[in-house]
Design an enzyme around this catalytic site. Structure first.
Site, PDB file in Angstrom:
ATOM      1  N   LYS A 118       0.703   7.781   3.013  1.00  0.00           N
ATOM      2  CA  LYS A 118       1.918   7.000   3.270  1.00  0.00           C
ATOM      3  C   LYS A 118       3.049   7.789   3.905  1.00  0.00           C
ATOM      4  O   LYS A 118       3.723   7.279   4.787  1.00  0.00           O
ATOM      5  CB  LYS A 118       2.415   6.361   1.976  1.00  0.00           C
ATOM      6  CG  LYS A 118       1.537   5.214   1.524  1.00  0.00           C
ATOM      7  CD  LYS A 118       2.186   4.497   0.378  1.00  0.00           C
ATOM      8  CE  LYS A 118       1.481   3.203   0.089  1.00  0.00           C
ATOM      9  NZ  LYS A 118       2.109   2.520  -1.039  1.00  0.00           N
ATOM     10  N   GLU A 206      11.770   5.580  -1.658  1.00  0.00           N
ATOM     11  CA  GLU A 206      12.215   4.524  -0.750  1.00  0.00           C
ATOM     12  C   GLU A 206      13.354   3.774  -1.411  1.00  0.00           C
ATOM     13  O   GLU A 206      13.401   3.666  -2.637  1.00  0.00           O
ATOM     14  CB  GLU A 206      11.083   3.505  -0.476  1.00  0.00           C
ATOM     15  CG  GLU A 206      10.010   3.988   0.464  1.00  0.00           C
ATOM     16  CD  GLU A 206       8.913   2.956   0.687  1.00  0.00           C
ATOM     17  OE1 GLU A 206       9.059   1.793   0.247  1.00  0.00           O
ATOM     18  OE2 GLU A 206       7.903   3.319   1.291  1.00  0.00           O
ATOM     19  N   ARG A 297      -8.727  -2.185   8.237  1.00  0.00           N
ATOM     20  CA  ARG A 297      -9.978  -2.910   7.982  1.00  0.00           C
ATOM     21  C   ARG A 297      -9.724  -4.402   8.168  1.00  0.00           C
ATOM     22  O   ARG A 297      -8.572  -4.834   8.319  1.00  0.00           O
ATOM     23  CB  ARG A 297     -10.423  -2.675   6.535  1.00  0.00           C
ATOM     24  CG  ARG A 297      -9.364  -3.104   5.541  1.00  0.00           C
ATOM     25  CD  ARG A 297      -9.868  -3.191   4.113  1.00  0.00           C
ATOM     26  NE  ARG A 297      -8.919  -3.929   3.297  1.00  0.00           N
ATOM     27  CZ  ARG A 297      -7.847  -3.427   2.705  1.00  0.00           C
ATOM     28  NH1 ARG A 297      -7.585  -2.148   2.806  1.00  0.00           N
ATOM     29  NH2 ARG A 297      -7.044  -4.195   2.001  1.00  0.00           N
TER      30      ARG A 297
HETATM   31  C1  MV4 Z   1       8.264  -1.991  -2.438  1.00  0.00           C
HETATM   32  C2  MV4 Z   1       8.982  -3.032  -3.068  1.00  0.00           C
HETATM   33  C3  MV4 Z   1      10.344  -3.004  -2.950  1.00  0.00           C
HETATM   34  N1  MV4 Z   1      10.961  -1.999  -2.276  1.00  0.00           N
HETATM   35  N2  MV4 Z   1       8.912  -1.018  -1.778  1.00  0.00           N
HETATM   36  C4  MV4 Z   1       3.985  -2.999  -4.220  1.00  0.00           C
HETATM   37  C5  MV4 Z   1       2.643  -2.552  -3.738  1.00  0.00           C
HETATM   38  C6  MV4 Z   1       2.872  -1.721  -2.559  1.00  0.00           C
HETATM   39  N3  MV4 Z   1       1.911  -1.910  -1.512  1.00  0.00           N
HETATM   40  C7  MV4 Z   1       4.249  -2.009  -2.118  1.00  0.00           C
HETATM   41  N4  MV4 Z   1       4.906  -2.683  -3.191  1.00  0.00           N
HETATM   42  C8  MV4 Z   1       6.242  -2.856  -3.186  1.00  0.00           C
HETATM   43  N5  MV4 Z   1       6.940  -1.927  -2.494  1.00  0.00           N
HETATM   44  C9  MV4 Z   1      10.236  -1.041  -1.710  1.00  0.00           C
HETATM   45  N6  MV4 Z   1      10.848  -0.047  -1.058  1.00  0.00           N
HETATM   46  C10 MV4 Z   1       8.269  -4.016  -3.752  1.00  0.00           C
HETATM   47  C11 MV4 Z   1       6.903  -3.916  -3.836  1.00  0.00           C
HETATM   48  C12 MV4 Z   1       6.229  -4.945  -4.595  1.00  0.00           C
HETATM   49  C13 MV4 Z   1       5.350  -5.817  -4.009  1.00  0.00           C
HETATM   50  C14 MV4 Z   1       5.032  -5.736  -2.657  1.00  0.00           C
HETATM   51  C15 MV4 Z   1       4.156  -6.613  -2.084  1.00  0.00           C
HETATM   52  C16 MV4 Z   1       3.584  -7.603  -2.868  1.00  0.00           C
HETATM   53  C17 MV4 Z   1       3.857  -7.700  -4.203  1.00  0.00           C
HETATM   54  C18 MV4 Z   1       4.741  -6.815  -4.791  1.00  0.00           C
HETATM   55  C19 MV4 Z   1       5.040  -6.937  -6.142  1.00  0.00           C
HETATM   56  C20 MV4 Z   1       5.903  -6.060  -6.707  1.00  0.00           C
HETATM   57  C21 MV4 Z   1       6.497  -5.063  -5.939  1.00  0.00           C
END
Ligand code: MV4
Length: 499
Positions: A118, A206, A297
């Site tokens: 990442k 972040e 993918r």
């Molecule tokens: C975040 C976020 C809020 N702010 N990053 C969760 C899994 C990962 N792939 C990224 N995720 C998140 N990153 C920042 N800077 C909130 C989430 C997140 C989330 C993202 C996508 C789908 C569902 C989620 C559920 C909780 C938190």
């Protein structure tokens, strides 16, 4: 460039079946691999040939790269399609496939590597002009060694912040920190979790985006350097980082935002020399969007993109792997109507636990623009060893409301017996006001769990009515529309259930 006549599919379940179907339509022979636990699985039954690759119980069998390659050689396959399994995002596997003289149906190993970490991907994307979530990747982009070093950076970003694992994905090693005094403990927790999940404790920072939507853009690139996007999917309806419902297009994305996000996703793909199908994940908040990661993918939810574009993404993957140019340009594409996918899980959606067992009844919905991508059949055993996702129900409609109504109808037709499923959950979402208005974000299920994840209610005035009770009991899996009402008129129990 190679002509592909035989493909080995290095995955199981519904995606293996999906790829076999594309092969059939192209006159390409399909080779399955299976663990002992999967000897009688649908993908094995449907393939032209099948090879054992490991004992049961065996989630790991499908990770046996060398056995998969050996099976491909034995079968005389020209290519390996990794599905969306663990082998699909491993650069070393892609290289080993090429070294064996086979075509890997996926991106170049270098692109997998560029996006696999990442902080590396963030740095790469930033220099390509792709907006990433504001944050700090640590000294030299190698994460933070200690909570003290990270704390200063967190204060500069401003709370709330998100701690993330550089090697991460799926929310593992991720911590939301709202207050300064909780930072150290959260840092140590994230580091520990990252170490145990990925063998790499690199943690970076972040800015936390509040109530974001998860919106991802499908891209496609060929070996001639053409890159296009196939619009976006909204995957915000998740539970514990597991997607449950996806749709295309995203109801919160305007045509102008769509064009911007699509162009950015293409830029991201070009920056890493991408080839084939890929997905750029973004967090969307209002009109702002931030690159999160790229999945190198084909994804589970690709069918909603197929429904709004009329394309067959697996067929396109094969064409690109053969060195053919994309048969269209960006200007040839316009999204048509709306599509929704409901992931059908063998689970108790009240307790959120897998529900293994034998599928005794399986009646899948049909009718116009209804697609069921399933990996099971009546009599199939759902094993504890594999993913509990047993099928994906996908519908298309001329607009979003038509798609929702069609999905509600199709869910009412769907009958699965012998195991618990989340069909009742999906039926409730389709009738939920916020969902109907497109007013949701990644917190949707948690916010609405009281109404979405409770046992099927039996109206109290009917508890002593044997017939109604039986019908209501069946409702969890069987549709009211197919059960016989006790009278011809609009009976009380039926009105109750229709709500
Ligand atoms: C975040 C976020 C809020 N702010 N990053 C969760 C899994 C990962 N792939 C990224 N995720 C998140 N990153 C920042 N800077 C909130 C989430 C997140 C989330 C993202 C996508 C789908 C569902 C989620 C559920 C909780 C938190």
């Amino acid at each position: 460039m190679p002509t592909i006549k035989k493909i080995l599919i290095a995955n199981r379940g519904e995606i293996a079946v999906r790829i076999i179907r594309a092969c059939r339509e192209l006159d390409i022979a399909a080779v399955a691999v299976f663990s002992e636990a999967d000897r009688t699985a649908l993908h094995v039954r449907m393939a032209d040939e099948a090879y054992p690759i490991g004992p049961a119980p065996a989630r790991e069998s499908y990770l046996a790269a060398d056995k998969v390659i050996a099976a491909a050689r034995k079968a005389g396959a020209d290519a390996i399609h990794p599905g969306y399994g663990f082998l699909s995002e491993r650069a070393d596997f892609a290289r080993a496939v090429a070294d064996a003289g086979l075509v890997f149906i996926g991106p170049p190993p270098s692109a997998i590597e560029a996006m696999g970490n990442k902080t590396r991907a963030r740095i790469h994307m930033q220099s390509a002009g792709v907006p990433v979530v504001p944050g700090n990747n640590g000294p030299e982009g190698r994460g933070f060694p200690s909570p003290q070093a990270a704390f200063e950076a967190a204060r500069q970003i401003g709370f709330p912040v998100m701690l993330k694992a550089a090697a991460g994905g799926g929310g593992k090693g991720m911590r939301l920190v709202a207050e300064e005094k909780k930072f150290d403990a959260a840092f140590q927790g994230a580091q520990r979790e990252a170490k145990s999940a990925f063998g790499d404790d690199t943690v970076y920072l972040e800015k936390a985006v509040i109530r974001p939507r998860h919106v991802e853009v499908q891209i496609f690139a060929d070996t001639q350097g053409h890159v296009v996007h196939l619009f976006e999917r909204d995957c915000s309806i998740q539970r514990r980082h597991q997607k449950v419902i996806e749709e295309a297009p995203c109801p919160a994305v305007s045509p102008a935002l769509r064009a911007r996000m699509g162009e950015v996703a293409c830029q991201a793909a070009r920056a890493v020399g991408y080839v084939g199908a890929g997905t750029c994940e973004f967090l969307v908040s209002g009109q702002d969007f931030y690159f999160l990661e790229m999945n190198t993918r084909l994804q589970v939810e690709h069918p909603v993109t197929e429904m709004i574009t009329g394309l067959d993404l697996v067929r396109l993957q094969i064409a690109v792997a053969e060195g053919k140019p994309l048969p269209f340009a960006q200007g040839d594409l316009t999204p048509q109507g709306a599509a929704i996918e409901c992931r059908v899980y063998a689970e108790d959606s009240v307790r959120f636990l897998p529900s293994p067992g034998k599928i005794t009844i399986l009646r899948t919905p049909g009718g116009p623009s209804v697609r069921d991508d399933s990996g099971v059949y009546p009599g199939a055993e759902i094993s504890v060893h594999y993913d509990p996702m047993i099928s994906k129900l996908i519908v298309w409609g001329e607009n979003r409301l038509a798609a929702i109504r069609r999905m509600a109808r199709a869910l009412d037709e769907y009958q699965i017996g012998g195991i618990k499923t989340n069909l009742a959950f999906h039926r409730r979402v389709m009738r939920n006001t916020a969902f109907r208005e497109g007013d949701y974000d990644t917190g949707f299920i948690e916010r609405h769990k009281a109404e979405l994840c409770t046992p099927t209610e039996i109206p109290s005035h009917l508890l002593d009515d044997a017939l109604a009770a039986a019908a209501i009991h069946a409702l969890a899996e069987a549709p009211p529309v197919l059960s016989n009402p006790p009278t011809n008129g609009p009976s009380a129990w039926r009105r109750e259930l229709r709500r």
